[in-house]
Design a protein around this motif. Structure first.
Motif, PDB file in Angstrom:
ATOM      1  N   SER A  40      -9.987  -0.366   9.696  1.00  0.00           N
ATOM      2  CA  SER A  40     -11.418  -0.061   9.771  1.00  0.00           C
ATOM      3  C   SER A  40     -12.251  -1.334   9.810  1.00  0.00           C
ATOM      4  O   SER A  40     -11.985  -2.301   9.098  1.00  0.00           O
ATOM      5  N   THR A  41     -13.264  -1.324  10.653  1.00  0.00           N
ATOM      6  CA  THR A  41     -14.135  -2.502  10.778  1.00  0.00           C
ATOM      7  C   THR A  41     -15.051  -2.650   9.576  1.00  0.00           C
ATOM      8  O   THR A  41     -15.694  -3.692   9.420  1.00  0.00           O
ATOM      9  N   THR A  42     -15.140  -1.610   8.734  1.00  0.00           N
ATOM     10  CA  THR A  42     -16.009  -1.693   7.551  1.00  0.00           C
ATOM     11  C   THR A  42     -15.341  -2.414   6.393  1.00  0.00           C
ATOM     12  O   THR A  42     -15.993  -2.715   5.397  1.00  0.00           O
ATOM     13  N   LEU A  43     -14.053  -2.678   6.510  1.00  0.00           N
ATOM     14  CA  LEU A  43     -13.330  -3.356   5.444  1.00  0.00           C
ATOM     15  C   LEU A  43     -13.343  -4.860   5.678  1.00  0.00           C
ATOM     16  O   LEU A  43     -13.103  -5.333   6.791  1.00  0.00           O
ATOM     17  N   THR A  44     -13.611  -5.590   4.613  1.00  0.00           N
ATOM     18  CA  THR A  44     -13.534  -7.045   4.696  1.00  0.00           C
ATOM     19  C   THR A  44     -12.066  -7.482   4.600  1.00  0.00           C
ATOM     20  O   THR A  44     -11.190  -6.678   4.286  1.00  0.00           O
ATOM     21  N   ASP A  45     -11.829  -8.749   4.850  1.00  0.00           N
ATOM     22  CA  ASP A  45     -10.460  -9.264   4.725  1.00  0.00           C
ATOM     23  C   ASP A  45      -9.949  -9.097   3.296  1.00  0.00           C
ATOM     24  O   ASP A  45      -8.771  -8.787   3.076  1.00  0.00           O
ATOM     25  N   ALA A  46     -10.852  -9.306   2.315  1.00  0.00           N
ATOM     26  CA  ALA A  46     -10.462  -9.134   0.918  1.00  0.00           C
ATOM     27  C   ALA A  46     -10.117  -7.674   0.621  1.00  0.00           C
ATOM     28  O   ALA A  46      -9.162  -7.389  -0.115  1.00  0.00           O
ATOM     29  N   ASP A  47     -10.895  -6.729   1.199  1.00  0.00           N
ATOM     30  CA  ASP A  47     -10.609  -5.300   1.011  1.00  0.00           C
ATOM     31  C   ASP A  47      -9.241  -4.944   1.578  1.00  0.00           C
ATOM     32  O   ASP A  47      -8.466  -4.199   0.964  1.00  0.00           O
ATOM     33  N   ILE A  48      -8.954  -5.474   2.767  1.00  0.00           N
ATOM     34  CA  ILE A  48      -7.680  -5.170   3.412  1.00  0.00           C
ATOM     35  C   ILE A  48      -6.515  -5.728   2.595  1.00  0.00           C
ATOM     36  O   ILE A  48      -5.497  -5.053   2.397  1.00  0.00           O
ATOM     37  N   ALA A  49      -6.672  -6.946   2.078  1.00  0.00           N
ATOM     38  CA  ALA A  49      -5.613  -7.541   1.268  1.00  0.00           C
ATOM     39  C   ALA A  49      -5.378  -6.741  -0.005  1.00  0.00           C
ATOM     40  O   ALA A  49      -4.228  -6.490  -0.399  1.00  0.00           O
ATOM     41  N   LEU A  50      -6.470  -6.317  -0.661  1.00  0.00           N
ATOM     42  CA  LEU A  50      -6.346  -5.516  -1.882  1.00  0.00           C
ATOM     43  C   LEU A  50      -5.691  -4.178  -1.566  1.00  0.00           C
ATOM     44  O   LEU A  50      -4.798  -3.726  -2.298  1.00  0.00           O
ATOM     45  N   ARG A  51      -6.127  -3.542  -0.483  1.00  0.00           N
ATOM     46  CA  ARG A  51      -5.558  -2.244  -0.104  1.00  0.00           C
ATOM     47  C   ARG A  51      -4.065  -2.362   0.155  1.00  0.00           C
ATOM     48  O   ARG A  51      -3.277  -1.530  -0.311  1.00  0.00           O
ATOM     49  N   GLU A  52      -3.647  -3.394   0.874  1.00  0.00           N
ATOM     50  CA  GLU A  52      -2.228  -3.570   1.179  1.00  0.00           C
ATOM     51  C   GLU A  52      -1.416  -3.817  -0.091  1.00  0.00           C
ATOM     52  O   GLU A  52      -0.318  -3.282  -0.255  1.00  0.00           O
ATOM     53  N   ASP A  53      -1.968  -4.609  -1.003  1.00  0.00           N
ATOM     54  CA  ASP A  53      -1.256  -4.883  -2.252  1.00  0.00           C
ATOM     55  C   ASP A  53      -1.093  -3.611  -3.089  1.00  0.00           C
ATOM     56  O   ASP A  53      -0.039  -3.365  -3.678  1.00  0.00           O
ATOM     57  N   LEU A  54      -2.153  -2.803  -3.162  1.00  0.00           N
ATOM     58  CA  LEU A  54      -2.084  -1.572  -3.951  1.00  0.00           C
ATOM     59  C   LEU A  54      -1.130  -0.566  -3.320  1.00  0.00           C
ATOM     60  O   LEU A  54      -0.398   0.135  -4.036  1.00  0.00           O
ATOM     61  N   LEU A  55      -1.129  -0.486  -1.997  1.00  0.00           N
ATOM     62  CA  LEU A  55      -0.190   0.412  -1.329  1.00  0.00           C
ATOM     63  C   LEU A  55       1.246  -0.051  -1.537  1.00  0.00           C
ATOM     64  O   LEU A  55       2.156   0.766  -1.696  1.00  0.00           O
ATOM     65  N   ASP A  56       1.447  -1.366  -1.559  1.00  0.00           N
ATOM     66  CA  ASP A  56       2.791  -1.892  -1.835  1.00  0.00           C
ATOM     67  C   ASP A  56       3.233  -1.518  -3.245  1.00  0.00           C
ATOM     68  O   ASP A  56       4.394  -1.146  -3.470  1.00  0.00           O
ATOM     69  N   LEU A  57       2.310  -1.622  -4.221  1.00  0.00           N
ATOM     70  CA  LEU A  57       2.647  -1.255  -5.596  1.00  0.00           C
ATOM     71  C   LEU A  57       2.939   0.244  -5.706  1.00  0.00           C
ATOM     72  O   LEU A  57       3.864   0.652  -6.409  1.00  0.00           O
ATOM     73  N   ALA A  58       2.132   1.064  -4.991  1.00  0.00           N
ATOM     74  CA  ALA A  58       2.370   2.510  -5.012  1.00  0.00           C
ATOM     75  C   ALA A  58       3.714   2.849  -4.387  1.00  0.00           C
ATOM     76  O   ALA A  58       4.462   3.697  -4.893  1.00  0.00           O
ATOM     77  N   ASP A  59       4.039   2.177  -3.292  1.00  0.00           N
ATOM     78  CA  ASP A  59       5.328   2.402  -2.647  1.00  0.00           C
ATOM     79  C   ASP A  59       6.476   1.963  -3.551  1.00  0.00           C
ATOM     80  O   ASP A  59       7.506   2.628  -3.649  1.00  0.00           O
ATOM     81  N   ASP A  60       6.280   0.849  -4.245  1.00  0.00           N
ATOM     82  CA  ASP A  60       7.303   0.360  -5.166  1.00  0.00           C
ATOM     83  C   ASP A  60       7.523   1.353  -6.292  1.00  0.00           C
ATOM     84  O   ASP A  60       8.656   1.577  -6.739  1.00  0.00           O
ATOM     85  N   LEU A  61       6.437   1.983  -6.757  1.00  0.00           N
ATOM     86  CA  LEU A  61       6.554   2.966  -7.827  1.00  0.00           C
ATOM     87  C   LEU A  61       7.291   4.206  -7.332  1.00  0.00           C
ATOM     88  O   LEU A  61       8.139   4.770  -8.037  1.00  0.00           O
TER      89      LEU A  61
END
Length: 271
Positions: free
Chosen positions: A190-211
């Protein structure tokens, strides 16, 4: 990500160990944990610089007195004041929290509080929405040896997620679940997400997947626990699974045996 945990009890080192376990996921060996007394503080900045330069995460655990150490605070992404179940530790942590929030400089974000007593209506701002459950000695040893079964997997991942969100905006008074949910529901492109938002989202999804794909239940079934409890109340009984031994005039119970490990747990090969 470098995180500093500050406490005058064992909670700082245990929180650092749990956070390390959550952030490492299925890649044991990274990130690292560095815990020590005030005597170690002078060397901490060099370790933090090295971790940043190599792209590694480093969790450091230090006494509350080091919360005002600008050389350390300026090199960490998040400062966390922790405390265990002791009332003395809690009072000391709350005093340090008040001092840290009122005397910070413009370049330092406020510390966050990691409570041992869970959430309440009177929690101060910057309180992490997770509970600091103290590890038993054998649990801490299992985490250091690579075990991520059951609660030893869920607890680190939950703490790591909260820390990652707080580090993204350490000045926020609290973590807003609605904002996190909206971020996770958004399209990563999404163009509404900043680079920081995208990095945070990817990290949280990785943690959720790990769980989701993490090791299974580590503890034994409840019925087995009941049988073990009954056996434990019968010291010296023939065939007891955990007999009490006598040393001189003192009864000594052996250390708890490691229970089942998941098939993909690094400890399963030696359990």
């Amino acid at each position: 990500m470098n995180i500093g945990f500050f406490a005058d009890d064992m909670s700082a080192s245990q929180a650092a160990l749990l956070a390390s376990g959550g952030l490492s996921g299925h890649d044991p060996g990274a990130p690292g944990v560095l815990a020590g007394s005030n005597a170690l503080a002078e060397a901490i900045p060099d370790y933090l610089d090295a971790a940043t330069a190599s792209g590694r995460h480093l969790m450091v655990a230090l006494p509350l007195a080091q919360l005002s150490n600008l050389s350390i605070r300026s090199r960490i992404d998040l400062a966390v004041i922790a405390f265990g179940p002791s009332l003395v530790a809690r009072d000391g942590a709350l005093r340090a929290m008040t001092a840290g929030c009122t005397s910070r400089t413009a370049t330092l974000a406020p510390p966050w509080l990691l409570s041992a007593s869970g959430r309440s209506r009177h929690d101060p701002p910057h309180t992490l929405p997770v509970r600091m459950t103290m590890l038993r000695p054998y649990e801490a040893a299992e985490i250091r040896r690579g075990c991520r079964c059951g609660g030893l997997h869920r607890r680190p991942v939950g703490l790591a997620a909260a820390l990652r969100i707080a580090a993204d905006d350490p000045y926020a008074p609290s973590l807003d679940p609605a904002e996190v949910a909206n971020l996770l529901a958004a399209d990563g492109a999404s163009t509404t997400l900043t680079d920081a938002d995208i990095a945070l989202r990817e990290d949280l999804l990785d943690l959720a997947d790990d769980l989701d794909r993490g090791p299974g239940r580590r503890s034994v079934p409840k019925e087995s626990c009941r049988r073990l409890a009954v056996a434990d109340r019968r010291p010296g009984r023939r065939g007891s699974l955990n007999p009490t031994q006598s040393v001189g005039n003192r009864a000594v119970r052996p250390a708890p045996a490691t229970v089942r490990h998941a098939a993909d747990c690094p400890r399963s090969a030696i359990a």
